[in-house]
Design a protein around this motif. Structure first.
Motif, PDB file in Angstrom:
ATOM      1  N   GLU B 276       0.734  -1.211   0.210  1.00  0.00           N
ATOM      2  CA  GLU B 276       0.061   0.052   0.019  1.00  0.00           C
ATOM      3  C   GLU B 276       0.861   1.142  -0.189  1.00  0.00           C
ATOM      4  O   GLU B 276       0.339   2.427  -0.536  1.00  0.00           O
ATOM      5  N   ARG B 277       1.932   1.099   0.625  1.00  0.00           N
ATOM      6  CA  ARG B 277       2.698   2.256   0.572  1.00  0.00           C
ATOM      7  C   ARG B 277       3.159   2.929  -0.876  1.00  0.00           C
ATOM      8  O   ARG B 277       3.067   4.046  -1.364  1.00  0.00           O
ATOM      9  N   GLU B 278       3.286   1.826  -1.797  1.00  0.00           N
ATOM     10  CA  GLU B 278       3.817   2.004  -3.144  1.00  0.00           C
ATOM     11  C   GLU B 278       2.426   2.313  -3.823  1.00  0.00           C
ATOM     12  O   GLU B 278       2.617   3.420  -4.858  1.00  0.00           O
ATOM     13  N   PHE B 337       0.033  18.620   3.904  1.00  0.00           N
ATOM     14  CA  PHE B 337      -0.680  17.905   4.735  1.00  0.00           C
ATOM     15  C   PHE B 337      -0.072  16.494   4.871  1.00  0.00           C
ATOM     16  O   PHE B 337       0.798  16.275   4.205  1.00  0.00           O
ATOM     17  N   ARG B 338      -0.418  15.962   6.005  1.00  0.00           N
ATOM     18  CA  ARG B 338       0.061  14.515   6.242  1.00  0.00           C
ATOM     19  C   ARG B 338      -1.289  13.471   5.996  1.00  0.00           C
ATOM     20  O   ARG B 338      -2.198  13.734   6.777  1.00  0.00           O
ATOM     21  N   VAL B 339      -0.905  12.335   5.386  1.00  0.00           N
ATOM     22  CA  VAL B 339      -2.032  11.345   5.199  1.00  0.00           C
ATOM     23  C   VAL B 339      -1.417  10.031   5.735  1.00  0.00           C
ATOM     24  O   VAL B 339      -0.224   9.728   5.232  1.00  0.00           O
ATOM     25  N   ALA B 340      -2.250   9.315   6.518  1.00  0.00           N
ATOM     26  CA  ALA B 340      -1.733   7.922   6.883  1.00  0.00           C
ATOM     27  C   ALA B 340      -2.009   7.056   5.705  1.00  0.00           C
ATOM     28  O   ALA B 340      -2.824   7.288   4.689  1.00  0.00           O
ATOM     29  N   ILE B 341      -1.284   6.037   5.629  1.00  0.00           N
ATOM     30  CA  ILE B 341      -1.510   4.836   4.452  1.00  0.00           C
ATOM     31  C   ILE B 341      -2.424   3.921   5.138  1.00  0.00           C
ATOM     32  O   ILE B 341      -2.308   3.210   6.283  1.00  0.00           O
TER      33      ILE B 341
END
Lengths: 361, 361
Positions: B276-278, B337-341
């Protein structure tokens, strides 16, 4: 400053005895023997996924529930990870220089005061007065004292401060601008607890800080949940500013919301304590080697009157019974012990065990 | 000093939107989307009565389990109510006068430093270097600095400190007798996490303090459980002396014991994050209005390159999606902004929602 010795370390005891912690008959921690309220067991199982999110940093639902429980404005409430966090954060915010505490009393006040470098004065309760707070206490409120901490009912003596004396202390502290912290952790175990609480005075006495706990009455010592109440909004703001975020975990917050509404548990607990307090206290009257101090809450201070105190704790441990030695309290010694009031079966076991120890040696 | 704004306050957002907290698609808190490990759900239901006793004040079983997890001596471990308690109590014990922290970085360091009156110096990470820690950091380690705090991977940038630079920082700090705290709260989300952790260095560097959390990787943010690791036993003793008793509740301690042994959960999580990171990072590459910084852990820093940043958070909220504005981080601004994976379905929703916002306005 090391971890203070308290009651309830059944893990250490179980290891020593080579048994499971659950096999220890623990009279050393003053917890309601009715156990975890069923209302919370249900809520917990239905809400395990709560912990997948951070707790609400303001704990609004919890604070609302506590406000309703006491019928007070929620703005007057600060919640914490057990009463201990409230004691430490209040003292850290109040920054006292010289504090007056009872001797004996709950040990964590002194640890929290030491942490801010506060000098501690003791008011030594008199054995001949059964360790009650007498008028002499008012004289100890000299000019340099800036914080008084009272535990009411007091731990480990189980004694309440008389209403008239409490009124005088409240007035004197306000006159002399002394902050007054009253720890009511055992309030719910009293007869007529609401009348005996000082929560109703918080709007008249802005120097008054009440500490409460849900740990003992609702049998949640493993969950850690306590709160403070004060009418001094500026100081509550200061307390908030020294606190760490999210100190109460989601399960503890959920427990607090649920149990204060659990009228059935509250009623059953009152019925239990009314009966068993008298039963256990009366039971002790039949053992001439001990003096039992009449209890107001759910624990009883005992003094062993002959030199058998030396072996008492050890001999009870051989029967898997753990009681609390009071030797590490200021103004008490090794002949004093504190026992919790438990259910009928456990209380009978304790009385039987004490008789055996004293008569059979 | 007020409560700092963090991600994850789904309660506030849900109230604003008039929906249930569980309906918020929360990209603002960096939590493993696989949710609470089943091993802990089972253990919890079997052990609800644990909370009828006080926790073991020394948390021996928990510390043993963590020791095994990292294959280190349990004496080097101190446990706390979330990593936050460890950060606050370490700083309180180390008593730094002048500390150097990254800008931007996790907000609680600064709050904990302010609490002990420590002066804070920032090492301003350069946008043009994608906010990595470069050699210039070494020059910032001047004589007066007595504490350095690094978050690795850094929050909110998602960047790792390069191995060579970390080695130099370790040596330089030891030479100059600077204490070095490394917060590895997101370590388990990395490729080859053990190699990237500095835990193996604690015996060689007595000035080194590692902070870890079980909150993020094991999806337990509501439970609060973190720990510190150091080879400096004197300082661990000091940390113990400033801590309050029983700060970790019994359920949190149980969770810690159970989840670190849950190999299945650990393996599944690694498989999820690798994929999911990719996927999410690649998805962002297709949106020209944003720059995504390549993530090392389970969250991605985004910069909106045009003036649509002004409405981004609000427009996503209309779709019940919460992302973390980075405007309250030193050295960032409202365009970050920061988003979680999260899991595939959620990640796809986020990409779709971003496309809609940017293309349909």
């Amino acid at each position: 400053m090391k971890i203070a010795k308290h009651g309830g370390n059944i893990y250490e005891v179980a290891e020593k005895l080579g048994i499971q912690p659950s096999e220890v008959l623990d009279f050393s921690a003053n917890i309601n023997p009715l156990g975890v309220p069923t209302s919370f067991r249900k809520a917990l199982i239905e809400n395990i996924s709560l912990i997948e999110s951070y707790p609400d940093p303001y704990y609004q639902r919890l604070i609302q529930a506590i406000g309703k429980y006491h019928q007070i404005n929620p703005n007057y409430i600060t919640v914490g990870n057990g009463a201990t966090e409230i004691i430490f954060s209040m003292i850290s915010a109040l920054k006292p220089k010289q504090a007056l505490i009872l001797a004996p009393t709950f040990l964590e006040y002194e640890r929290a005061l030491a942490k801010v470098g506060c000098e501690v004065h003791y008011y030594r309760l008199k054995e001949e007065l059964d360790f009650i707070v007498d008028e002499g206490f008012l004289k100890a409120l000299h000019e340099e004292i800036d914080l008084v901490i009272l535990c009411n009912p007091n731990n480990p003596t189980g004694q309440m401060i008389h209403h008239e004396i409490m009124d005088k202390i409240l007035d004197r502290c306000r006159e002399q601008r002394i902050n007054l912290m009253i720890d009511e952790a055992f309030n719910e175990f009293l007869d007529c607890p609401d009348e005996k609480s000082m929560i109703s005075r918080i709007e008249s006495y802005k120097n008054l800080y009440i500490i409460r706990s849900l740990t003992k009455f609702f049998a949640l010592p493993g969950l850690r949940i306590g709160y403070g109440i004060s009418g001094n909004l500026d100081m509550l703001q200061k307390i908030a500013s020294v606190k760490e975020p999210w100190t109460i975990n989601s399960f503890a917050a959920l427990a607090g919301e649920v149990v204060v509404k659990d009228q059935e548990y509250i009623c059953c607990s009152k019925a239990w304590i009314d009966t068993e307090r008298e039963f256990l206290f009366e039971g002790f009257q039949g053992i001439p080697q001990i003096k039992a101090y009449r209890p107001a809450a759910n624990y009883i201070l005992l003094k062993v009157l002959d030199d058998q105190y030396v072996f008492l704790q050890e001999k009870l441990l051989e029967k898997n019974i753990l009681i609390r030695s009071c030797s590490n309290y200021e103004n008490l010694n090794k002949s004093y012990f504190r026992v919790a009031i438990k259910d009928r079966e456990a209380n009978e076991k304790l009385i039987r065990a004490l008789r055996e120890v004293f008569y059979e040696g």
